[in-house]
Design a protein around this motif. Sequence first.
Motif, PDB file in Angstrom:
ATOM      1  N   HIS A  21      44.184 -50.012   7.729  1.00  0.00           N
ATOM      2  CA  HIS A  21      44.875 -49.006   8.533  1.00  0.00           C
ATOM      3  C   HIS A  21      45.456 -47.957   7.599  1.00  0.00           C
ATOM      4  CE1 HIS A  21      46.719 -47.382  12.102  1.00  0.00           C
ATOM      5  NE2 HIS A  21      46.377 -48.437  12.822  1.00  0.00           N
ATOM      6  N   CYS A  22      45.974 -46.865   8.189  1.00  0.00           N
ATOM      7  CA  CYS A  22      46.563 -45.793   7.375  1.00  0.00           C
ATOM      8  C   CYS A  22      48.079 -45.865   7.342  1.00  0.00           C
ATOM      9  CB  CYS A  22      46.117 -44.425   7.902  1.00  0.00           C
ATOM     10  SG  CYS A  22      44.333 -44.181   7.761  1.00  0.00           S
ATOM     11  N   ASN A  52      47.639 -40.458   0.893  1.00  0.00           N
ATOM     12  CA  ASN A  52      46.621 -41.496   0.793  1.00  0.00           C
ATOM     13  C   ASN A  52      45.226 -40.875   0.795  1.00  0.00           C
ATOM     14  OD1 ASN A  52      44.758 -43.574   1.431  1.00  0.00           O
ATOM     15  ND2 ASN A  52      46.335 -44.772   2.474  1.00  0.00           N
ATOM     16  N   PHE A  53      44.985 -39.948   1.721  1.00  0.00           N
ATOM     17  CA  PHE A  53      43.677 -39.298   1.824  1.00  0.00           C
ATOM     18  C   PHE A  53      43.382 -38.426   0.602  1.00  0.00           C
ATOM     19  CE2 PHE A  53      44.182 -39.322   6.716  1.00  0.00           C
ATOM     20  CZ  PHE A  53      43.653 -40.604   6.780  1.00  0.00           C
ATOM     21  N   MET A 111      50.266 -40.895   4.765  1.00  0.00           N
ATOM     22  CA  MET A 111      48.845 -40.963   5.105  1.00  0.00           C
ATOM     23  C   MET A 111      48.070 -39.813   4.466  1.00  0.00           C
ATOM     24  SD  MET A 111      47.173 -41.159   8.933  1.00  0.00           S
ATOM     25  CE  MET A 111      47.575 -39.449   9.360  1.00  0.00           C
ATOM     26  N   ARG A 134      36.263 -39.480   2.668  1.00  0.00           N
ATOM     27  CA  ARG A 134      37.605 -39.821   3.154  1.00  0.00           C
ATOM     28  C   ARG A 134      38.630 -38.719   2.915  1.00  0.00           C
ATOM     29  NH1 ARG A 134      42.039 -43.107   1.514  1.00  0.00           N
ATOM     30  NH2 ARG A 134      42.815 -44.439   3.203  1.00  0.00           N
ATOM     31  N   ARG A 188      47.501 -45.480  -2.135  1.00  0.00           N
ATOM     32  CA  ARG A 188      47.348 -46.436  -1.030  1.00  0.00           C
ATOM     33  C   ARG A 188      48.384 -47.555  -1.020  1.00  0.00           C
ATOM     34  NH1 ARG A 188      40.829 -47.104  -0.066  1.00  0.00           N
ATOM     35  NH2 ARG A 188      40.186 -45.092  -0.906  1.00  0.00           N
TER      36      ARG A 188
END
Length: 317
Positions: free
Chosen positions: A178-179, A86-87, A83, A26, A92
């Motif tokens: 979802h992102c 998050n990655f 986002m 991810r 998150r």
Amino acid sequence: MELLRDNVSSHKHFILDGFNRLGALRPVLFIPFSIMFVVSLFANSLLLYIVISQRSLHSPMYILIAGMAFVDLSLPLFFVPNMLLNFLFDWRGISLGGCLVQMYFVHFLGAFQSTLLVWMALDRYFAICTPLYYHERMALPRFLKFVIPLVIRNIFIVLVVVTLAGRLSFCFRNVIDHCFCEHMALVELACGSTAINSLVGLISVFLIPVADFLFITTSYIVIFSSVLSSGKSGVKALHTCVTHIVVMSVSLTIILVAFLSYRIRNGLPAAVRVFFSIMYLFFPSCFNPIIYGIRTTEIRRHILKTLTCCHSVQTMD
């Protein structure tokens, strides 16, 4: 990351878990999306700078292109940085309030991607079909008659969609697949009936992007018919129209795929739905400034001149 327990009456904190099935791979998504983000910021900022700094580009057509660049520059700022974090760092979490604010601005600015194409179609219609009255009809006081109703429409419809989503109770899960806070991705987590939310979401799709694209298509049919029937070659006049049509076609295709992916779920991986949902907002922000920069002669000439000057200054240093 531990989920909130079911004994909470309604979740106020959510976990954005898009592309979760990629597991350890991810974080790799940070690379392509960060490249797209940099391209979007640079290309749209350059396009805005060119139009603002060059007095010869202070005409309605170029001002509308600058408006598109402003929307394409602003839209990713409301979901891409979060986002990417998050990655990369597995950040998150998002509150319900933050989720609704993000949802409003993402969908509000996203609505203007098609609405600006409506105004561009009007500009080309007046320029080609009524050239003698072009400056009169594109004067700000008269053109505001076309601007204000669509702005009010976008504000009202998106506000209704987000308000209805905010009134739901989320007592089952708090993991959004979802992102970012996409409307249907949040609504499907609600307990109780969400029929009104689904209906309003469907109506909003028909009242904004579908209605806009129907108007745009009709406008360009009239424009092409006018040019062909008048016997004029119209190559120069239609050049910008073709650029708008390319942008419209790409945007409409991605929007339809993203919309259908949430309605036709059988056998479609969640990651595919999330990908197209991100792309219908993010890809135009990268694609639009490049296509306008390449195909619009005046803008291309000024961009090349600016980049050449910057290169010359660096060489001298």
